[in-house]
Motif scaffolding. Structure first.
Motif, PDB file in Angstrom:
ATOM      1  N   ASP A 135       8.989  24.461  -5.638  1.00 50.09           N
ATOM      2  CA  ASP A 135       8.398  23.734  -4.551  1.00 50.09           C
ATOM      3  C   ASP A 135       7.508  22.802  -4.887  1.00 50.09           C
ATOM      4  O   ASP A 135       6.281  23.083  -5.055  1.00 50.09           O
ATOM      5  N   TYR A 136       7.757  21.662  -4.880  1.00 57.62           N
ATOM      6  CA  TYR A 136       6.687  20.534  -5.081  1.00 57.62           C
ATOM      7  C   TYR A 136       6.908  19.246  -4.613  1.00 57.62           C
ATOM      8  O   TYR A 136       7.972  19.078  -4.249  1.00 57.62           O
ATOM      9  N   ARG A 137       5.931  18.233  -4.543  1.00 58.14           N
ATOM     10  CA  ARG A 137       6.265  17.099  -3.832  1.00 58.14           C
ATOM     11  C   ARG A 137       5.321  16.112  -4.837  1.00 58.14           C
ATOM     12  O   ARG A 137       4.476  16.395  -5.338  1.00 58.14           O
ATOM     13  N   LEU A 138       5.849  14.677  -4.801  1.00 54.75           N
ATOM     14  CA  LEU A 138       5.227  13.541  -5.246  1.00 54.75           C
ATOM     15  C   LEU A 138       4.693  12.718  -4.317  1.00 54.75           C
ATOM     16  O   LEU A 138       5.390  12.755  -3.377  1.00 54.75           O
ATOM     17  N   ILE A 139       3.769  12.160  -4.484  1.00 55.51           N
ATOM     18  CA  ILE A 139       3.161  11.089  -3.731  1.00 55.51           C
ATOM     19  C   ILE A 139       4.421   9.859  -4.022  1.00 55.51           C
ATOM     20  O   ILE A 139       4.393   9.557  -5.072  1.00 55.51           O
ATOM     21  N   VAL A 140       4.978   9.305  -2.941  1.00 50.12           N
ATOM     22  CA  VAL A 140       5.802   8.405  -3.479  1.00 50.12           C
ATOM     23  C   VAL A 140       5.786   6.902  -2.617  1.00 50.12           C
ATOM     24  O   VAL A 140       5.526   7.017  -1.453  1.00 50.12           O
ATOM     25  N   LEU A 141       5.728   6.024  -3.223  1.00 46.79           N
ATOM     26  CA  LEU A 141       5.050   4.734  -2.713  1.00 46.79           C
ATOM     27  C   LEU A 141       6.313   3.677  -2.905  1.00 46.79           C
ATOM     28  O   LEU A 141       6.963   3.707  -3.903  1.00 46.79           O
ATOM     29  N   ALA A 142       6.690   3.189  -1.739  1.00 49.40           N
ATOM     30  CA  ALA A 142       7.767   2.184  -1.728  1.00 49.40           C
ATOM     31  C   ALA A 142       7.467   0.856  -1.456  1.00 49.40           C
ATOM     32  O   ALA A 142       7.131   0.181  -0.441  1.00 49.40           O
ATOM     33  N   PRO A 143       7.286  -0.097  -2.676  1.00 45.06           N
ATOM     34  CA  PRO A 143       6.815  -1.258  -2.434  1.00 45.06           C
ATOM     35  C   PRO A 143       7.935  -2.399  -2.078  1.00 45.06           C
ATOM     36  O   PRO A 143       8.959  -2.005  -2.273  1.00 45.06           O
ATOM     37  N   ALA A 144       7.465  -3.282  -1.190  1.00 39.41           N
ATOM     38  CA  ALA A 144       8.676  -4.297  -0.699  1.00 39.41           C
ATOM     39  C   ALA A 144       8.314  -5.750  -1.019  1.00 39.41           C
ATOM     40  O   ALA A 144       9.120  -6.631  -0.730  1.00 39.41           O
ATOM     41  N   SER A 145       7.553  -5.899  -2.024  1.00 36.42           N
ATOM     42  CA  SER A 145       7.231  -7.032  -2.615  1.00 36.42           C
ATOM     43  C   SER A 145       6.882  -6.996  -4.143  1.00 36.42           C
ATOM     44  O   SER A 145       6.194  -5.793  -4.529  1.00 36.42           O
ATOM     45  N   VAL A 146       6.852  -8.198  -4.838  1.00 38.44           N
ATOM     46  CA  VAL A 146       6.283  -8.003  -6.059  1.00 38.44           C
ATOM     47  C   VAL A 146       4.807  -7.788  -5.942  1.00 38.44           C
ATOM     48  O   VAL A 146       4.193  -7.037  -7.122  1.00 38.44           O
ATOM     49  N   GLN A 147       4.056  -8.194  -5.234  1.00 36.59           N
ATOM     50  CA  GLN A 147       2.656  -8.180  -5.069  1.00 36.59           C
ATOM     51  C   GLN A 147       2.372  -6.739  -4.948  1.00 36.59           C
ATOM     52  O   GLN A 147       1.380  -5.841  -5.592  1.00 36.59           O
ATOM     53  N   GLU A 148       3.180  -6.063  -3.965  1.00 34.16           N
ATOM     54  CA  GLU A 148       2.966  -4.414  -3.914  1.00 34.16           C
ATOM     55  C   GLU A 148       3.396  -3.596  -4.872  1.00 34.16           C
ATOM     56  O   GLU A 148       2.848  -2.729  -5.589  1.00 34.16           O
ATOM     57  N   MET A 149       4.262  -4.102  -5.929  1.00 33.80           N
ATOM     58  CA  MET A 149       4.325  -3.566  -7.370  1.00 33.80           C
ATOM     59  C   MET A 149       3.075  -3.591  -7.893  1.00 33.80           C
ATOM     60  O   MET A 149       2.685  -2.628  -8.680  1.00 33.80           O
ATOM     61  N   TYR A 150       2.749  -4.766  -8.050  1.00 39.02           N
ATOM     62  CA  TYR A 150       1.432  -5.072  -8.633  1.00 39.02           C
ATOM     63  C   TYR A 150       0.085  -3.934  -8.143  1.00 39.02           C
ATOM     64  O   TYR A 150      -0.269  -3.235  -9.103  1.00 39.02           O
ATOM     65  N   ASP A 151       0.113  -4.081  -6.816  1.00 39.17           N
ATOM     66  CA  ASP A 151      -1.061  -3.574  -6.252  1.00 39.17           C
ATOM     67  C   ASP A 151      -0.945  -1.884  -6.380  1.00 39.17           C
ATOM     68  O   ASP A 151      -1.964  -1.215  -6.367  1.00 39.17           O
ATOM     69  N   PHE A 152       0.275  -1.493  -6.139  1.00 36.66           N
ATOM     70  CA  PHE A 152       0.536  -0.053  -6.205  1.00 36.66           C
ATOM     71  C   PHE A 152       0.050   0.872  -7.554  1.00 36.66           C
ATOM     72  O   PHE A 152       0.092   1.897  -7.539  1.00 36.66           O
ATOM     73  N   VAL A 153       0.218   0.106  -8.548  1.00 37.46           N
ATOM     74  CA  VAL A 153      -0.102   0.664 -10.097  1.00 37.46           C
ATOM     75  C   VAL A 153      -1.734   1.229 -10.079  1.00 37.46           C
ATOM     76  O   VAL A 153      -1.557   2.359 -10.091  1.00 37.46           O
ATOM     77  N   LYS A 154      -2.468   0.701  -9.471  1.00 42.31           N
ATOM     78  CA  LYS A 154      -3.863   1.078  -9.465  1.00 42.31           C
ATOM     79  C   LYS A 154      -3.733   2.140  -8.420  1.00 42.31           C
ATOM     80  O   LYS A 154      -4.717   3.175  -8.624  1.00 42.31           O
ATOM     81  N   LEU A 155      -3.365   1.919  -7.239  1.00 45.95           N
ATOM     82  CA  LEU A 155      -3.341   2.644  -6.364  1.00 45.95           C
ATOM     83  C   LEU A 155      -2.783   4.163  -6.754  1.00 45.95           C
ATOM     84  O   LEU A 155      -3.413   5.048  -6.252  1.00 45.95           O
ATOM     85  N   SER A 156      -1.716   3.936  -7.169  1.00 48.49           N
ATOM     86  CA  SER A 156      -1.090   5.289  -7.713  1.00 48.49           C
ATOM     87  C   SER A 156      -2.035   6.014  -8.684  1.00 48.49           C
ATOM     88  O   SER A 156      -2.133   7.366  -8.471  1.00 48.49           O
ATOM     89  N   PHE A 157      -2.584   5.360  -9.624  1.00 55.36           N
ATOM     90  CA  PHE A 157      -3.331   6.175 -10.541  1.00 55.36           C
ATOM     91  C   PHE A 157      -4.491   6.786  -9.629  1.00 55.36           C
ATOM     92  O   PHE A 157      -4.832   8.051 -10.053  1.00 55.36           O
TER      93      PHE A 157
END
Ligand SMILES: Cc1ncc(C[n+]2csc(CCOP(=O)(O)OP(=O)(O)O)c2C)c(N)n1
Ligand code: SF4
Lengths: 360, 263
Positions: A135-157
């Protein structure tokens, strides 16, 4: 001056990792995400920031290298695509059990099995419902643009360390491969070993004289204590649900019909919405950004305002289950999907909305 | 405390020749009486103590009987998934090149499910120490066949003895890793006699010292017993080990300072 670059989604992830002050990347090549490790290797992050990059012998080894580095309080990450993410599930479960922070990128391709190298969103269940055993969960982020790919890395950490939990960026072959303009952020410094010792009292950095030793494990044989551990994890996931829900709502104020889509499907839906609005149809778009925690509350609220919802996914209908749970029968919810690497067109989406919801 | 026994006081400074190593905790070990795991734990702890590196060591425990090794060492430790310890150790050493990193693994862990991680960590020449306990069987799960189980040897999954035609041959993984350019020190030791215990300790010491040189993996196999899995008394198990395990797994150095030892 803002620094703008034209980049592939996969390259944006790699550059963002260096800039976010990541300490280590471990990966194994697989289409459509090999540009992540290729970009990193070419950039020599060891010289830029001291970041370690290593090509492992398998995805199994890569995720376990992430475990080792993450348990030292370091910002560690890996990336792969669907078949490789399946192999990582053992390690992800251990990482979740041991409560270690890390970043896992899945640039999803179509399955099952070796499937196709074309884009897909068919790993939604695997990403949001646990994926590995227990029983576990990940926080899952779904980017919809290349900018979000970039931005979500720092956010993820940041989220990973806030919750001591693995974070997954669930992307797909479209976002990974397409090129868009990206605003490059500042270079954050990697933490020093002294900062790590100060910030992360759980990290195995070598037992300090006079202090207790630190143990990173997911094992607890005593059922009472294992239950307590599980309850603690569940409390953490509940807190995420209360505090970390992210979504984008477009034209939802006056919407009579709602499209619900994440990632590249949301980009297509945006166009479908514009086509529909031009025809006088009041269409809104709800784009979940966090797939776990899922934006159930806003969907529940919107269910009282709209006449119907259509989820658009490049899969056979996965997120639609969470939307139905959220609206709890208040309004009709249908799914439109393409699979196997087929990408729906905006006109196709609008047609599906018109036939399944508006006319249906 | 009140002494009721009519015994002479023996804990006098001049008599105190042996104490618990400070790098071992006070936790009671769960290992079966007669098992080699406890002896090897003590040797590793002594080496860490004598090298003065307790604050610089990170150990990795496996899945197997020694899964709880982290309860016994008073050092920072991580518990790996079955077979993945060398991958964890790689991750640790890459972000902490200045620390001492070791894995402690059984034969099922290291030479079956973790073969890929073992071979590739060795081949990359990770600057780590691998301690490999070869008892020819899966102790923790109740005595099933291991990759190192001898031909003809009975286990719970080879109840009529290991039939090599059907079940394959035992894997001499230590010989295999010695061939790889990334290993710097490869040796096979045992701990069932006092003389062998002393030799093993020297080997473990060298395996840790080598990390200062940054020359690759130091790999110490210890041929050990699993009296419970072998269904023998500890004394019988040692005799069986000498008569059966050692002819197949001969003791001695295979590679020293990066050079193969010619036999
Ligand atoms: C993925 C996975 N498969 C199987 C097991 C069950 N299992 C636990 S320990 C073990 C074998 C251990 O044998 P060995 O490595 O030789 O160590 P020993 O117990 O003999 O010291 C197995 C098969 C597990 N924990 N995880
Ligand atoms: S089962 Fe075997 S390996 Fe495990 S503790 Fe007992 S004797 Fe040792």
């Amino acid at each position: 001056m803002k620094e703008l670059r034209l980049m592939k989604g996969n390259e944006a992830i790699a550059e963002a990792a260096i800039r976010a002050g990541a300490d280590a990347y471990f990966g194994y090549p697989i289409t459509p995400q090999s540009e992540v490790i290729e970009y990193l290797m070419a950039e020599k992050p060891h010289e830029r920031t001291g970041m370690v990059v290593l090509q492992a012998e398998s995805e199994v080894a890569a995720i376990n290298m992430v475990y080792g580095a993450a348990a030292c309080g370091k910002r560690a990450m890996t990336s792969s695509s669907s078949p490789g993410i399946s192999l990582k599930q053992e390690g992800i479960s251990y990482i979740a059990g041991a409560e270690l922070p890390c970043l896992i990128l899945n640039v999803v391709r179509g399955g099952p099995g070796l499937g196709t190298i074309q884009p897909s969103q068919s790993d939604y269940f695997q990403a949001t419902k646990g994926g590995g055993h227990g029983d576990y969960r990940l926080i899952v982020l779904a980017p919809a643009s290349v900018q979000e790919m970039y931005d979500f890395v720092k956010l993820s950490f940041d989220l990973a360390f806030k919750y001591r939990n693995p974070v997954m960026i669930l992307s797909d072959g479209v976002i990974g491969q397409m090129m868009e303009k990206v605003e490059i952020g500042e270079q954050y410094p990697r933490l020093t070993n002294e900062q790590i010792d100060e910030l992360y009292p759980w990290a195995t950095t070598g037992k300090k004289p006079g202090k207790d030793r630190r143990i990173i494990t997911s094992l607890e044989l005593d059922p009472g204590r294992q239950e307590q551990h599980n309850l603690k994890l569940q409390a953490k996931y509940k807190k995420m649900q209360e505090e970390e829900v992210r979504y984008e709502a477009l034209n939802c104020e006056d919407a009579e019909y709602l499209l619900v889509a994440f990632g590249s499907s949301a980009r297509i839906c945006q166009k479908a919405m514009d086509l529909g609005r031009a025809k006088g149809l009041k269409i809104g778009l709800l784009r979940p950004i966090t797939l776990f925690p899922f934006p159930s509350k806003i969907l529940h609220e919107l269910a009282t305002k709209v006449k119907g919802m259509l989820t658009v996914e490049m899969n056979a209908g996965q997120m639609v289950e969470d939307v139905r749970l959220a609206v709890c029968g208040k309004v009709k919810v249908e799914h439109y999907g393409r699979f196997g690497g087929m990408i729906p067109s905006p006109a196709e989406v609008l047609h599906a909305l018109e036939t399944k919801i508006i006319g249906g | 405390m009140e002494q009721n026994f009519d015994l002479p006081e023996i804990h006098t400074p001049e008599n105190l020749v042996y104490t618990k190593t400070k790098v071992l905790t006070d936790n009671v070990m769960h290992y079966c009486p007669g098992c080699g795991h406890g002896t090897v734990h003590r040797l590793i702890a002594e080496v860490i103590d004598e090298m003065g590196i307790q604050d610089q060591v990170i150990g990795v425990a496996p899945v197997g009987c020694s899964v709880l090794a982290y309860n016994y060492f008073d050092i920072d430790m991580q518990e790996a998934a079955h077979g993945r310890a060398p991958a964890l150790a790689t991750g640790i050493k890459r972000v902490f090149p200045e620390k001492f990193v070791f894995t402690y693994q059984g034969d099922g862990d290291l030479a079956a499910i973790g073969t890929a991680e073992t071979i590739h960590a060795c081949n990359r020449g990770e600057n780590i120490t691998i301690i490999f306990i070869n008892n020819g069987i899966y102790g923790m799960t109740g005595g099933q066949m291991a990759p190192t189980t001898l031909p003809g040897m009975p286990t719970s999954t080879s109840p009529y003895g290991r039939d090599v035609k059907m079940m394959g041959n035992p894997l001499k993984i230590t010989e295999l890793v010695a061939m790889l350019p990334g290993t710097y020190f490869v040796t096979r030791q045992a701990v069932h006699t006092p003389a062998l215990v002393r030799k093993t300790k020297k080997a473990i010491r060298m395996a840790f010292e080598n990390q200062k040189l940054n020359r690759g993996v130091s790999f110490v196999e210890i041929v050990s017993n699993c009296n419970s899995g072998w269904k023998l008394t500890p004394v019988q198990a040692i005799k069986w080990l000498e008569e059966n395990m050692l002819p197949f797994y001969p003791l001695g150095d295979l590679k020293v300072n990066g050079e193969m030892v010619s036999k």
